[in-house]
Design an enzyme around this catalytic site. Structure first.
Site, PDB file in Angstrom:
ATOM      1  N   ASP A  62       0.815  -1.225   0.000  1.00 37.73           N
ATOM      2  CA  ASP A  62       0.000   0.000   0.000  1.00 37.73           C
ATOM      3  C   ASP A  62       0.843   1.267   0.000  1.00 37.73           C
ATOM      4  OD1 ASP A  62      -2.109  -1.837   0.332  1.00 37.73           O
ATOM      5  OD2 ASP A  62      -1.974  -1.702   2.512  1.00 37.73           O
ATOM      6  N   GLU A  94     -11.055   0.175  -3.885  1.00 40.53           N
ATOM      7  CA  GLU A  94     -10.358   0.595  -2.667  1.00 40.53           C
ATOM      8  C   GLU A  94      -9.202   1.528  -3.016  1.00 40.53           C
ATOM      9  OE1 GLU A  94      -7.389  -3.299  -2.312  1.00 40.53           O
ATOM     10  OE2 GLU A  94      -9.299  -3.298  -1.242  1.00 40.53           O
TER      11      GLU A  94
END
Length: 567
Positions: free
Chosen positions: A32, A207
């Site tokens: 991420d 997301e």
């Protein structure tokens, strides 16, 4: 746009040298990634889940060589991770610069227990130097993957996140509100944005929203397809940060799975951030896995690819598959393999690359250098009742495994007496409280004296073996080893640097890659040093245990572009 630069070196004639960056740019599990350029320096934050301190921030001047600069969460009042299971904790940070301060938005999920009904919460912290961070401000909505974006035109601040449509059917999507960053409250309409290109139903996983402005367009870059083989990056644009959103005609703009999930080594490409380098070129950082015979023991690492622009739309890596053999960008190659690492625990504080599991309740180790004679060094554990299989904070420190081909070696502190049954000190190839592969010293099972033991955990089954040590205490030259190769881990021990290693057991690296059924593991493998009373307080008569030094030796990886292995 320049994909690489060329330099000529005169060494008995002209030799052509390509200067470029190799992937992954940050090896070992660092998922991420969110990147922020500050002048000619780059700062990059990644997820850390239940590891403490939380949310590492790396720094680089050339995009090739990265140093661990700080952590966003270092105080229990900022983030509590008590009892947090593997795969929960703090996720998906996003770095922003707003009103003269740096912000890091993140989220925390304390549990997956559906009975507890504790949902993930979003928050953000601020800093003037990207090193010391404030206490958190908690956002109004619940969800994951928050990002703060300040419109350079109106100067409004928006919170973008992945959230459920309601508290009943909970279909996840991308949501937004204008936010007061001081209070966390939504001060504008809470609206659904663009939910990507895949069917928007109960299985949808849009997301990681990242918003940026280029020329007259606002761009919304998201991840889709979950974080495994279907993971990808898609993008939309608008003339207003509140929409409406026009999808790119060539979505997804990053998706190595399009070339076959069991084909290319690089898979699970997504959760990207597009940024402009100091020289004006555009790049994307994103997470990806290196699949080794179908599994990924190092988990999701940080990769980077060039971005080209055409008709106002970005294309990552020119629309081509990401290959390990390709270099990226105008910067010197990283040194591969890296130089060996040696940590003698001889500083006043522990090196920041070491982590504990969850937020510590009390001290779990001492550094001898801080309170002992000049030539004494090492880490002395304060063992408690917990071990690596417990969802708590054992007396353990961990480092991320950074190479698929390396040896992790740890020399034990000598003791003044032997260890009894259950009194244990050792090292581990660690993935979760359910999957860790250990070698250590303990009182023998069903026998007197001390033994070297190995413990292999395979989805609920445990293989335990021991080798008798004809010693009354731990000597100063006993070293434990874990040999990590792309397809296997092997555990062994040696006495002295000149002695051959006695290898005891080996297992497939795939056991450090998958969660048992019904569980989540979003991390990759780490190496742990640990000591435990195995369910009992450490006896007052038991000796101090710990380690004098740790050595990591790295070898050439030679990982192919295609996941083809002879086994």
């Amino acid at each position: 746009m320049r994909r690489f630069t060329l330099s000529l070196l005169a060494i008995q004639g002209w030799v052509l040298t390509i200067l470029a960056i190799r992937n992954p740019i940050i090896s070992g599990w660092n998922p991420d990634p969110s990147i922020l350029r500050v002048g000619d320096e780059y700062f990059l934050a990644t997820s850390s889940f239940e590891y403490w301190p939380s949310t590492p921030i790396y720094k680089s001047k050339d995009l090739a060589n990265w140093e661990l600069y700080s952590h966003a969460f270092t105080r229990p009042e900022q983030l509590q991770l008590y009892g947090t299971p593997t795969g929960a904790g703090s996720w998906a940070p996003t770095l922003s610069y707003i009103n003269g301060k740096y912000y890091l938005a993140a989220m925390t999920r304390w549990t997956y227990d559906p009975v507890a009904r504790v949902w993930p919460r979003v928050m953000w912290v601020s800093s003037h130097d990207l090193k010391t961070w404030s206490d958190p401000t908690w956002g109004d909505p619940w969800g994951i993957d928050p990002a703060l974006f300040q419109d350079p035109v109106s100067h409004k601040v928006y919170l973008n996140l992945m959230a459920p449509n309601n508290n009943k059917d909970r279909i996840w999507g991308i949501y937004q509100c204008e936010v007061d960053i001081d209070s966390g409250r939504c001060v504008g309409e809470y609206r659904s944005m663009w939910n990507g290109t895949l069917p928007h139903d109960a299985s949808a996983r849009p997301e990681g929203p990242k918003m940026f402005k280029r020329d007259q367009w606002y761009y919304l870059l998201i991840a889709e397809g979950g974080t495994d083989d279907l993971h990808r990056a898609s993008i939309a644009r608008s003339l207003c940060p509140e929409g409406p959103w026009e999808p790119a005609p060539h979505n997804p703009i990053l998706f190595n799975g399009a070339y076959g999930y069991d084909n290319l080594t690089v898979q699970s490409t997504g959760h990207a951030t597009i940024f402009e380098a100091a020289n004006g070129d555009s790049y994307a950082v994103y997470l990806a896995r290196r699949k080794i015979n179908g599994s990924s023991p190092l988990g999701r690492e940080t990769f980077m690819s060039p971005v080209t622009w055409k008709d106002g739309w970005p294309m990552i890596n020119d629309g081509n598959p990401v290959l390990l053999s390709e270099s990226v960008g105008p910067a010197p190659d990283q040194k591969l393999p890296p130089s060996p690492l040696l940590d003698r625990f001889d500083q006043k504080t522990l090196d920041p690359s070491w982590y504990t599991l969850r937020t510590p309740y009390a001290p779990i180790y001492d550094l001898k250098k801080a309170n002992a004679q000049k030539d004494s060094h090492g880490i002395v554990f304060r063992p408690n009742v917990f071990g690596l299989s417990d969802r708590d904070t054992p007396a353990a420190i961990l480092r991320k495994q950074k190479s698929l081909n390396m040896t992790f070696s740890a020399q034990l502190l000598p003791t003044t007496s032997g260890l009894g049954y259950g009194e244990t000190v050792g090292i581990s190839a660690y993935l979760s409280e359910l999957q860790h592969q250990d070698i250590g010293v303990s009182g023998c099972v069903n026998s007197t004296g001390m033994c070297i033991f190995t413990q292999l955990m395979k989805n609920g089954t445990t293989e335990y073996n021991q080798v008798k040590l004809n010693l009354s205490s731990i000597p100063s030259n006993l070293t434990l080893h874990i040999r990590a190769e792309p397809l296997s881990y092997t555990l062994g021990f040696s006495f002295g640097s000149d002695e051959a290693i006695t290898w005891l057991v080996s297992l497939s690296s795939s056991w450090l890659a998958f969660a048992p059924t019904g569980w989540f593991v979003f991390e990759g493998a780490s190496f742990a040093l640990f000591a435990t009373g195995t369910g009992q307080p450490w006896p007052p008569h038991a000796p101090d245990v710990g380690f004098t030094q740790v050595t990591e030796t790295y070898y050439n990886e030679d990982i192919p572009d295609y996941d083809r292995w002879s086994v």
